[in-house]
Design a protein around this motif. Sequence first.
Motif, PDB file in Angstrom:
ATOM      1  N   GLY A 166       0.815  -1.217   0.000  1.00  0.00           N
ATOM      2  CA  GLY A 166       0.000   0.000   0.000  1.00  0.00           C
ATOM      3  C   GLY A 166       0.844   1.259   0.000  1.00  0.00           C
ATOM      4  O   GLY A 166       0.423   2.294  -0.528  1.00  0.00           O
ATOM      5  N   THR A 167       2.048   1.168   0.598  1.00  0.00           N
ATOM      6  CA  THR A 167       2.914   2.350   0.618  1.00  0.00           C
ATOM      7  C   THR A 167       4.344   2.050   0.177  1.00  0.00           C
ATOM      8  O   THR A 167       5.125   2.980  -0.037  1.00  0.00           O
ATOM      9  N   MET A 168       4.704   0.785   0.098  1.00  0.00           N
ATOM     10  CA  MET A 168       6.063   0.429  -0.347  1.00  0.00           C
ATOM     11  C   MET A 168       5.975  -0.512  -1.551  1.00  0.00           C
ATOM     12  O   MET A 168       5.062  -1.331  -1.642  1.00  0.00           O
ATOM     13  N   PRO A 169       6.922  -0.420  -2.456  1.00  0.00           N
ATOM     14  CA  PRO A 169       6.784  -1.094  -3.747  1.00  0.00           C
ATOM     15  C   PRO A 169       6.695  -2.629  -3.706  1.00  0.00           C
ATOM     16  O   PRO A 169       5.769  -3.202  -4.292  1.00  0.00           O
ATOM     17  N   ASN A 170       7.632  -3.299  -3.053  1.00  0.00           N
ATOM     18  CA  ASN A 170       7.709  -4.746  -3.244  1.00  0.00           C
ATOM     19  C   ASN A 170       6.494  -5.517  -2.716  1.00  0.00           C
ATOM     20  O   ASN A 170       5.934  -6.342  -3.448  1.00  0.00           O
ATOM     21  N   PRO A 171       6.057  -5.282  -1.479  1.00  0.00           N
ATOM     22  CA  PRO A 171       4.849  -5.997  -1.059  1.00  0.00           C
ATOM     23  C   PRO A 171       3.628  -5.584  -1.878  1.00  0.00           C
ATOM     24  O   PRO A 171       2.727  -6.400  -2.103  1.00  0.00           O
ATOM     25  N   THR A 172       3.608  -4.347  -2.345  1.00  0.00           N
ATOM     26  CA  THR A 172       2.481  -3.894  -3.184  1.00  0.00           C
ATOM     27  C   THR A 172       2.453  -4.665  -4.503  1.00  0.00           C
ATOM     28  O   THR A 172       1.383  -5.052  -4.991  1.00  0.00           O
ATOM     29  N   VAL A 173       3.640  -4.903  -5.082  1.00  0.00           N
ATOM     30  CA  VAL A 173       3.681  -5.653  -6.342  1.00  0.00           C
ATOM     31  C   VAL A 173       3.268  -7.104  -6.111  1.00  0.00           C
ATOM     32  O   VAL A 173       2.609  -7.706  -6.965  1.00  0.00           O
ATOM     33  N   LEU A 174       3.604  -7.650  -4.945  1.00  0.00           N
ATOM     34  CA  LEU A 174       3.158  -9.022  -4.653  1.00  0.00           C
ATOM     35  C   LEU A 174       1.630  -9.100  -4.623  1.00  0.00           C
ATOM     36  O   LEU A 174       1.041 -10.010  -5.221  1.00  0.00           O
ATOM     37  N   VAL A 175       1.003  -8.147  -3.934  1.00  0.00           N
ATOM     38  CA  VAL A 175      -0.474  -8.140  -3.896  1.00  0.00           C
ATOM     39  C   VAL A 175      -1.029  -7.872  -5.295  1.00  0.00           C
ATOM     40  O   VAL A 175      -2.004  -8.508  -5.726  1.00  0.00           O
ATOM     41  N   THR A 176      -0.379  -6.944  -6.008  1.00  0.00           N
ATOM     42  CA  THR A 176      -0.833  -6.625  -7.368  1.00  0.00           C
ATOM     43  C   THR A 176      -0.746  -7.850  -8.271  1.00  0.00           C
ATOM     44  O   THR A 176      -1.616  -8.076  -9.117  1.00  0.00           O
ATOM     45  N   ALA A 177       0.317  -8.653  -8.092  1.00  0.00           N
ATOM     46  CA  ALA A 177       0.461  -9.876  -8.901  1.00  0.00           C
ATOM     47  C   ALA A 177      -0.748 -10.776  -8.683  1.00  0.00           C
ATOM     48  O   ALA A 177      -1.287 -11.359  -9.640  1.00  0.00           O
ATOM     49  N   GLY A 178      -1.190 -10.881  -7.424  1.00  0.00           N
ATOM     50  CA  GLY A 178      -2.373 -11.684  -7.131  1.00  0.00           C
ATOM     51  C   GLY A 178      -3.613 -11.117  -7.791  1.00  0.00           C
ATOM     52  O   GLY A 178      -4.412 -11.852  -8.391  1.00  0.00           O
ATOM     53  N   LEU A 179      -3.770  -9.805  -7.712  1.00  0.00           N
ATOM     54  CA  LEU A 179      -4.949  -9.180  -8.319  1.00  0.00           C
ATOM     55  C   LEU A 179      -4.905  -9.275  -9.850  1.00  0.00           C
ATOM     56  O   LEU A 179      -5.949  -9.441 -10.492  1.00  0.00           O
ATOM     57  N   LEU A 180      -3.708  -9.187 -10.421  1.00  0.00           N
ATOM     58  CA  LEU A 180      -3.590  -9.334 -11.883  1.00  0.00           C
ATOM     59  C   LEU A 180      -3.972 -10.754 -12.307  1.00  0.00           C
ATOM     60  O   LEU A 180      -4.572 -10.955 -13.361  1.00  0.00           O
ATOM     61  N   LEU A 181      -3.617 -11.721 -11.462  1.00  0.00           N
ATOM     62  CA  LEU A 181      -3.994 -13.108 -11.753  1.00  0.00           C
ATOM     63  C   LEU A 181      -5.503 -13.286 -11.718  1.00  0.00           C
ATOM     64  O   LEU A 181      -6.067 -14.066 -12.495  1.00  0.00           O
ATOM     65  N   ALA A 182      -6.131 -12.566 -10.795  1.00  0.00           N
ATOM     66  CA  ALA A 182      -7.588 -12.700 -10.643  1.00  0.00           C
ATOM     67  C   ALA A 182      -8.361 -11.827 -11.636  1.00  0.00           C
ATOM     68  O   ALA A 182      -9.569 -11.984 -11.795  1.00  0.00           O
ATOM     69  N   MET A 183      -7.661 -10.920 -12.287  1.00  0.00           N
ATOM     70  CA  MET A 183      -8.320  -9.909 -13.111  1.00  0.00           C
ATOM     71  C   MET A 183      -8.889 -10.489 -14.404  1.00  0.00           C
ATOM     72  O   MET A 183      -8.277 -11.311 -15.056  1.00  0.00           O
ATOM     73  N   ARG A 184     -10.067 -10.030 -14.762  1.00  0.00           N
ATOM     74  CA  ARG A 184     -10.671 -10.390 -16.040  1.00  0.00           C
ATOM     75  C   ARG A 184     -11.017  -9.099 -16.775  1.00  0.00           C
ATOM     76  O   ARG A 184     -11.470  -8.130 -16.170  1.00  0.00           O
TER      77      ARG A 184
ATOM     78  N   VAL B  28       9.456 -11.163  -5.495  1.00  0.00           N
ATOM     79  CA  VAL B  28       8.734 -10.208  -6.359  1.00  0.00           C
ATOM     80  C   VAL B  28       8.833 -10.611  -7.833  1.00  0.00           C
ATOM     81  O   VAL B  28       7.799 -10.752  -8.503  1.00  0.00           O
ATOM     82  N   PRO B  29      10.045 -10.821  -8.377  1.00  0.00           N
ATOM     83  CA  PRO B  29      10.090 -11.266  -9.775  1.00  0.00           C
ATOM     84  C   PRO B  29       9.450 -12.643  -9.966  1.00  0.00           C
ATOM     85  O   PRO B  29       8.799 -12.892 -10.992  1.00  0.00           O
ATOM     86  N   ILE B  30       9.625 -13.515  -8.967  1.00  0.00           N
ATOM     87  CA  ILE B  30       9.024 -14.850  -9.110  1.00  0.00           C
ATOM     88  C   ILE B  30       7.501 -14.720  -9.235  1.00  0.00           C
ATOM     89  O   ILE B  30       6.871 -15.307 -10.127  1.00  0.00           O
ATOM     90  N   ALA B  31       6.901 -13.926  -8.354  1.00  0.00           N
ATOM     91  CA  ALA B  31       5.448 -13.756  -8.367  1.00  0.00           C
ATOM     92  C   ALA B  31       4.985 -13.106  -9.667  1.00  0.00           C
ATOM     93  O   ALA B  31       3.985 -13.534 -10.276  1.00  0.00           O
ATOM     94  N   MET B  32       5.711 -12.072 -10.105  1.00  0.00           N
ATOM     95  CA  MET B  32       5.249 -11.354 -11.300  1.00  0.00           C
ATOM     96  C   MET B  32       5.433 -12.177 -12.564  1.00  0.00           C
ATOM     97  O   MET B  32       4.577 -12.165 -13.449  1.00  0.00           O
ATOM     98  N   VAL B  33       6.548 -12.904 -12.652  1.00  0.00           N
ATOM     99  CA  VAL B  33       6.762 -13.750 -13.835  1.00  0.00           C
ATOM    100  C   VAL B  33       5.703 -14.854 -13.859  1.00  0.00           C
ATOM    101  O   VAL B  33       5.107 -15.138 -14.907  1.00  0.00           O
ATOM    102  N   ALA B  34       5.446 -15.438 -12.700  1.00  0.00           N
ATOM    103  CA  ALA B  34       4.421 -16.482 -12.624  1.00  0.00           C
ATOM    104  C   ALA B  34       3.058 -15.920 -13.018  1.00  0.00           C
ATOM    105  O   ALA B  34       2.310 -16.549 -13.785  1.00  0.00           O
ATOM    106  N   ALA B  35       2.747 -14.736 -12.518  1.00  0.00           N
ATOM    107  CA  ALA B  35       1.455 -14.122 -12.844  1.00  0.00           C
ATOM    108  C   ALA B  35       1.339 -13.848 -14.341  1.00  0.00           C
ATOM    109  O   ALA B  35       0.301 -14.133 -14.962  1.00  0.00           O
ATOM    110  N   ALA B  36       2.415 -13.309 -14.924  1.00  0.00           N
ATOM    111  CA  ALA B  36       2.385 -12.983 -16.359  1.00  0.00           C
ATOM    112  C   ALA B  36       2.256 -14.256 -17.193  1.00  0.00           C
ATOM    113  O   ALA B  36       1.487 -14.291 -18.162  1.00  0.00           O
ATOM    114  N   LEU B  37       2.990 -15.305 -16.789  1.00  0.00           N
ATOM    115  CA  LEU B  37       2.926 -16.553 -17.553  1.00  0.00           C
ATOM    116  C   LEU B  37       1.540 -17.194 -17.444  1.00  0.00           C
ATOM    117  O   LEU B  37       0.991 -17.684 -18.435  1.00  0.00           O
ATOM    118  N   LEU B  38       0.983 -17.186 -16.234  1.00  0.00           N
ATOM    119  CA  LEU B  38      -0.346 -17.765 -16.048  1.00  0.00           C
ATOM    120  C   LEU B  38      -1.393 -16.996 -16.849  1.00  0.00           C
ATOM    121  O   LEU B  38      -2.303 -17.572 -17.439  1.00  0.00           O
TER     122      LEU B  38
END
Lengths: 203, 311
Positions: free
Chosen positions: A136-154, A189-199
């Motif tokens: 919510g205020t710092m980049p890395n944990p925010t990107v982790l949550v964002t990766a989850g939301l991007l995975l859920a996004m339609r 962070v990269p692991i989560a985002m790469v996984a999210a993008a690939l999925l």
Amino acid sequence: MSFELPYSIEVFFSVAESYNADWFPAAIIGWLAMVMAVALSQRAPRITGLILGGVWVWIGLVHQIQTMADFNFMARVYGWAWIAQGVGFAVLGGVLSRLSFQVSKAAVVCVLGGLIVYPLSVLAYGYSWSAVPLAGTMPNPTVLVTAGLLLAMRGPKVWLAALCVVPLAWGIVAGISAYLLGFPLDYTVPIAMVAAALLRAWR
Amino acid sequence: MKYNQSHFSRRRFLAATAAVGLTPWLGYNAGAASSPLLRTIPSTGETIPAIGMGTWITFNVGKKEALRYDRLEVLKTFFALGGGMVDSSPMYGTAQDVMGWCLDRIEPQQRVGLMSATKIWSPAGGSGAQQVGDAERLWRLPRIDVMQIHNLVDWQDHLAMLLDMKAAGRVRYIGITTSHGSRHQQIEQIMASQPIDFVQFTYNMADRSPEQRLLPLAADRGIAVIVNRPFRRGGLIDATDGKPLPGWAADIGVTTWAQALLKFIISHPAVTCAIPATSQVAHMKENMATMTGPLPDATLRSRMADDFAAP
């Protein structure tokens, strides 16, 4: 030519502590906002898009440009990328209402990782609670949550792909920083985002 | 032009070390009562200590006072042990501001040997002249001694401006910099054709390419050489982990591989000053001790590099 960061891990957490104190209670509000964004994602996706947008703009403006730019000349560039991403979330999700969310196990793992596991892990490293980076205020944990939301996004595929670009780029930045600062937690962070993008691409 | 030179005498060195209670630490060096190794800046004949100090990463600590006071102790130790050149850049985040804060807390007579060196770096914003003014303000100094052009960015424009500033007495010396072994061909061309006082590049036991052309050219053209990344940011020291010091170490008065790495650099006749960066007082003491004791000759230098490279 080798990459180097102009600050040490000691300085990074010192700055995080000052940032959390200077903007208190923004860190708590930001974290609660992220919880709310996740909780409302299926019932009120517009709110989720607006919150996500606001959080990314905040981090770009306040954390990157106003805080980290004093320490790292690249932070200004990062800041504008974060702001652009925030505008993207807010416009597509909040204004145009083109996004919806559908929960998956992988998405839950990323969200819980960013909201809970990441800050607890920082504490386990021995850093003070006052210096802990929160979603919510710092980049890395925010990107982790964002990766989850991007995975859920339609939504429209092109827009979903576009929304993955900056978080994915940040994943690379976070991965390089993890290596240079000797802070392995940030490899998540990269692991989560790469996984999210690939999925996302696989779907 | 008349300069207010800051010669560092043996008497001043011993007085300074005694004043801060460091003489016992110096061990065999103090016993030998030798002066720190001074090197001459060819363009003026002024001398500076062969070990200086970099600020990349180490002094980019922001406003947190605890971290600033830690760096203050490092800087005090540096001056107490005969240090002179301190190098920074607008690229190094808050390092220049932290340096100024530290200098403000050291009595002027305790930092008489200071040779301030910083850089103009276009991406930091503002004109070159504005960056010179910013540096003076951040360092809390009326004048920066050595103004360099960082990584050759916009070097033609900045060099013309710096030559004017030098003629007007606004800066004392001007130079160009690179690092990581890059842009050597361009550096060489500028060294051969422009009236610069200093050149800065990377040189160490693992990066010896400057021995081929840059160092001989500097000697030939009368350009002082500042050596950055003497330890490759600690990587070279890490590479010696567990490796015993060969027998020659005692002959040149070094007790650690870090000292051997530094001594290798400052013993090259064309090198004026090496600028290792550290945030640790103990490491600063270790670095500064390298300025005393015998220097290796060319044969031993070659052997040192071979022993370093050996598995």
